[in-house]
Design an enzyme around this catalytic site. Structure first.
Site, mmCIF file in Angstrom:
data_model
loop_
_atom_site.group_PDB
_atom_site.id
_atom_site.type_symbol
_atom_site.label_atom_id
_atom_site.label_comp_id
_atom_site.label_asym_id
_atom_site.label_seq_id
_atom_site.Cartn_x
_atom_site.Cartn_y
_atom_site.Cartn_z
ATOM 1 C CG ASP A 33 42.267 29.749 42.433
ATOM 2 O OD1 ASP A 33 41.555 29.601 41.981
ATOM 3 O OD2 ASP A 33 43.423 29.295 41.624
ATOM 4 C CB CYS A 85 63.629 67.013 60.625
ATOM 5 S SG CYS A 85 64.660 67.961 62.246
ATOM 6 C CG ASP A 130 48.101 30.385 40.782
ATOM 7 O OD1 ASP A 130 46.941 30.806 40.687
ATOM 8 O OD2 ASP A 130 48.940 30.050 40.193
#
Length: 738
Positions: A434, A25, A632
Site C-alpha cells: 500500500d 505424551c 496499515d
C-alpha cells in the site's frame, strides 16, 4: 480463565500441562482433548508444556483439565491477566530452577557412582585390567538404578496406569533389563561358569539420559526467553496523580483515564497519551528501534517502554489485557503454540513410536536367539534398541525452533502470528505494498489550496469541518492546517463516508462534499477549473481532492506525502532477494507513478478502491505469484487476508494487524525483508531439527538391532539427539536484523 473469544459460539482455552516427557505424551494429550465432543481443535506444545483448545461455548475448562488428567498428566488454566500471568510465570521459573538444580545434584551423584563401572573400558587400551568385582559393581549400580531411575519409573508407571507408554517406559525397561539380567548372572555364575555383567550399561545409560535432560532443560529455557523478557517489562507499581496528591499504587488498581506520573528512567506502566511534559522514550524492547523516540504533549506512549530524562504526565488509554504489550505477548505465545503442517507427520509417528520400539526390541531378542546368537549378544542388542529410541527429539524439533525463531523476531520488532505465516513467507516472490503509510510517511500535509471565489479561509473551514470525525490521514492534514490558521470549526450533520472516495455531509443547510474525481462524478459535480487544478497538483506528485457545495465545485486541495526515508532501500532489499514489488493506491496515476519512480517499485496499480485491492491480489495469484501484502489501514484488511501472507505495519489499525500473519512493530519498510528472512531462518531450523530427530532413529535403531551399538553408545546417542535438536534451535536466538 479463557484467553479470548474467537466468535460468539466458540472460546479458546489455554492450559499449562506438566508431566509430559516426549512427543508421544503430547500426542496422547492432544488426542484426549480432541475426543471431547464440542472441541474444534486442540494443539499441544511439548517445549512450552501448553495446550491451546478451541471449543464450543458449552465446554468448560474443567472438562478439558479432567481429560488431560485421564491421560496421566496434570493441567491448569493458563493465567491471562498480565499481572497474574507474570506472577504465575515467576513461580514456574522458580520451580524450574529448583528442578534444574536438583537434576544437577542428581547427575553428579549418578556420575560418581557410574564412572568406576567403566574403568575397565578406560584402562584396557593401556593393557591394564581394572575390572571391578561383581559385588562392587552391584553396590555401585544399585543406588543409581533406584535413586536416579526413580523419576523414569514414576513416569513409566503413570503411563502404564493409563494404558500407554512413553520415553520413560523405554528408559525404565531398558535399564531395568540390563540391571536385572546382571543381578541374575551374579547368582548364576557358578552354574554358568562365566560372569558377563551389564551394570555399567544400566548406570551409564541413566547418567547420560539424565545429562541430556539437564542440557535440554537449560537449552529450552533459553529458547523461551523472549516471552519472559516481554512479560518482565511492565512495572509492579504506578505513580497516580489525584488532584494535588501523588500516590504510588499497584498497577492493577489503575483505571482508564487515570493521570499517572512517569519519572526519568522509569518504565511506563500503561498505554496512554502524554498530557504534560516532554522526554525521549526507549521503545527498543517492543519495536527493535535502537534510537529513543521523542515524546511531547498528545504523543502516545506504550506500557513497558522506558522513559528517558524528562518527566511525563500520562493519561491512561489501555490497561491490562488491552495494552499493546499484552497484545504482543498474546501474538508471540499464539505463534509459539502453533504447529507446522509437517508436524502432523511427526504426531502420527509419535503416537505409535513407543509401542513399535517395544515390538522391535522383542523381535530383535527373539531373532538373535532363533538364529543361534548367544544370550549376551541378543540381550545387548535388545537393550540398545530400547535405549537409542528417542521420541523426545521428535516432539521438540518443531516447537523449540518455532519458539526460538519467533522470540528472536519479537526482539527485533517482528511479530509472527502463526506457523502458517512462516510456511508461506519463504515462498513469497511478489510483495504488494500500500502507498500511504507504508511506502510514504502516511502524514500528508496540505501543500496547495485554491478557492474559486478567492476565500481560502472559508474553503479550509468547510473542508476541516467535514473531516473532524474522520481518521483518514488527509483529514488530519486539513484539520492541522485549520488550526494553524486559527479557524474555528463548525458542526456538520449527517456525515457519510464513501470508502475510497470521500465524505458527504450537510452544513448550514447545504450538501457539502469533499473527495476525489470518482465521488464528484458520482454526485454530478463537473468543473473544468477543478479538473485543470487536479492535473497540475498531480503532476507535482500531490494528491488532489475537490470541495463542492451542492452540485458546484468551490475549490481544490492538494496534499503532499513524502516517501519514507528508507523506502527506496527497502524496495532494493526486496529486489536483491529476487522479489517483485507492486504498489497499490487509490491515488491518481500521476501521483502513484511519481512515488513509484522515487522508491523504485516495479509495478503500479493506481485508483484502486479498497474492494479492488482484493482483485489485484487474486490476479497476481492466478498468474502464479505467491503474494505478500503490506498495509496499515482498515481498508487494507481484506487484501491482507486475501494475500498468501499479510504483513501489517504496527503503526496502523488494529484490524489490519488482526488480518495479517506478520506485524512489524515499527513503521520501517526495510523490516519487510527482515520479516521474510527470519521466517526462512526459522523454517530452515525446523527442517534441520526434524532431520536430526529422524536420522538418529533411522540410522541408530537398525544398527542397535544388528548388535553394532553397545547399550552405552546407544544411551549416549539417545541423550544427544534431544540435546542437538534443542541446541540447534537455540542458535536462532542470535538472529539479528541485517
Amino acid at each position: 480463565m479463557t484467553a479470548f473469544s474467537a466468535t460468539t459460539a466458540q472460546t479458546t482455552f489455554k492450559l499449562d500441562i506438566s508431566g509430559m516427557s516426549c512427543a508421544g505424551c503430547a500426542s496422547r494429550v492432544e488426542k484426549s482433548l480432541q475426543n471431547i465432543q464440542g472441541v474444534e481443535q486442540a494443539r499441544v506444545n511439548l517445549a512450552l508444556e501448553t495446550a491451546e483448545v478451541r471449543a464450543q461455548d458449552q465446554i468448560s475448562a474443567r472438562e478439558l483439565i479432567e481429560a488431560v488428567e485421564t491421560t496421566g498428566y496434570t493441567a491448569s488454566e493458563h493465567e491471562t491477566d498480565v499481572q497474574a500471568a507474570r506472577f504465575a510465570r515467576e513461580q514456574s521459573e522458580r520451580a524450574d530452577r529448583r528442578d534444574e538444580k536438583h537434576t544437577f545434584y542428581l547427575l553428579v551423584f549418578s556420575a560418581l557412582f557410574s564412572l568406576p563401572l567403566i574403568s575397565h573400558f578406560i584402562a584396557t587400551p593401556f593393557g591394564l585390567n581394572w575390572s571391578l568385582p561383581a559385588g562392587l559393581q552391584l553396590f555401585l549400580a544399585t543406588p543409581v538404578q533406584l535413586i536416579v531411575g526413580a523419576r523414569f519409573y514414576k513416569g513409566a508407571f503413570a503411563a502404564l496406569r493409563h494404558g500407554t507408554a512413553n520415553m520413560d517406559t523405554l528408559v525404565a525397561l531398558g535399564t531395568s533389563a540390563a540391571y536385572g539380567y546382571s543381578v541374575y548372572r551374579i547368582f548364576a555364575a557358578e552354574a554358568d561358569g562365566s560372569v558377563h555383567l551389564y551394570f555399567e550399561a544400566s548406570a551409564i545409560i541413566l547418567t547420560l539420559v539424565l545429562f541430556g535432560k539437564y542440557l535440554e532443560h537449560r537449552a529450552k529455557r533459553s529458547t523461551t526467553a523472549a516471552v519472559r523478557a516481554l512479560a518482565s517489562l511492565r512495572p509492579e507499581t504506578a505513580t497516580r496523580i489525584i488532584g494535588d496528591e501523588i500516590v504510588e499504587v499497584p498497577i492493577n488498581t489503575l483505571r482508564l483515564g487515570d493521570l499517572i506520573l512517569v519519572k526519568p528512567g522509569e518504565s511506563i506502566p500503561a498505554d496512554g497519551i502524554v498530557v504534560d511534559g516532554q522526554s525521549e522514550v526507549d521503545e527498543s524492547m517492543l519495536t527493535g528501534e535502537s534510537l529513543p523516540v521523542p515524546k511531547a504533549i498528545e504523543a502516545s506512549v506504550t506500557g513497558g517502554t522506558l522513559n528517558g530524562s524528562g518527566v511525563l504526565h500520562v493519561k491512561t488509554t489501555a490497561l491490562g489485557e488491552a495494552t499493546r504489550l499484552a497484545q504482543i505477548i498474546r501474538l508471540v505465545e499464539g505463534a509459539q503454540v502453533s504447529k507446522a503442517p509437517v508436524q502432523r507427520l511427526v504426531d502420527k509417528v509419535a503416537a505409535i513410536f513407543v509401542p513399535v520400539i517395544l515390538g522391535i526390541a522383542a523381535l530383535t531378542l527373539t531373532l538373535w536367539l532363533l538364529l543361534g546368537g548367544n544370550v549376551d549378544a541378543a540381550f545387548g542388542a535388545a537393550v540398545s534398541v530400547l535405549v537409542i529410541a528417542c521420541p523426545c527429539a521428535l516432539g521438540l524439533a518443531t516447537p523449540t525452533a518455532l519458539v526460538a525463531g519467533t522470540g528472536a523476531a519479537a526482539r527485533a520488532g517482528i511479530l509472527i502470528k502463526d506457523i502458517e505465516a512462516l510456511e508461506r513467507a519463504h515462498k513469497v516472490d511478489t510483495v504488494v505494498l500500500d502507498k500511504t503509510g507504508t511506502l510514504t510517511a502516511g502524514k500528508p500535509q496540505l501543500a496547495s489550496l485554491q478557492a474559486f471565489d478567492k476565500k481560502e479561509d472559508r474553503l479550509l473551514f468547510i473542508a476541516a469541518t467535514l473531516q473532524q470525525s474522520s481518521e483518514h490521514p488527509l483529514a488530519h492534514a486539513v484539520i492541522e492546517a485549520a488550526k494553524a490558521n486559527n479557524i474555528r470549526l463548525g458542526k456538520a450533520h449527517d456525515v457519510q463516508a464513501i470508502p475510497g472516495k470521500g465524505l458527504i455531509a450537510e452544513l448550514a443547510g447545504q450538501r457539502v462534499s469533499i473527495g476525489n474525481e470518482a465521488l464528484m462524478n458520482e454526485l454530478g459535480v463537473s468543473s473544468m477549473m477543478a479538473k485543470g487544478l487536479i492535473k497540475t497538483y498531480e503532476a507535482a506528485g500531490q494528491t488532489a481532492v475537490t470541495v463542492a457545495l451542492d452540485d458546484r465545485a468551490v475549490g481544490v486541495l492538494g496534499f503532499a506525502d513524502q516517501p519514507r526515508e528508507n523506502a527506496k532501500e527497502a524496495i532494493q532489499d526486496l529486489k536483491n532477494r529476487g522479489i517483485r514489488t507492486v504498489m497499490l493506491t487509490g491515488d491518481a496515476e500521476r501521483v502513484a507513478q511519481t512515488i513509484a519512480q522515487q522508491v523504485g517499485v516495479d509495478e503500479v496499480y493506481a485508483r484502486i478502491q479498497p474492494e479492488g485491492k482484493n482483485a489485484v491480489i487474486r490476479k497476481l495469484q492466478k498468474e502464479g505469484a505467491t503474494v505478500a501484502m503490506v498495509g496499515d489501514g482498515i481498508n487494507d484488511a481484506p487484501a491482507l487476508a486475501a494475500a498468501d501472507l499479510g504483513i501489517a505495519m504496527g503503526s496502523g489499525a488494529d484490524v489490519a494487524m488482526e488480518a495479517a500473519g506478520i506485524t512489524l512493530m515499527r513503521s520501517d519498510p526495510q523490516m519487510i525483508a527482515s520479516a521474510l528472512d527470519v521466517s526462512k531462518a526459522t523454517l530452515k531450523k525446523i527442517r534441520q531439527n526434524l532431520f536430526w530427530a529422524f536420522i538418529y532413529n533411522i540410522v541408530g535403531i537398525p544398527l542397535a538391532a544388528l548388535g553394532l551399538l553397545s547399550p552405552i553408545i546407544a544411551g549416549t546417542a539417545m541423550a544427544m539427539s534431544s540435546v542437538s535438536v534443542v541446541t540447534n534451535a537455540a542458535l536462532l536466538r542470535g538472529w539479528k536484523v541485517k
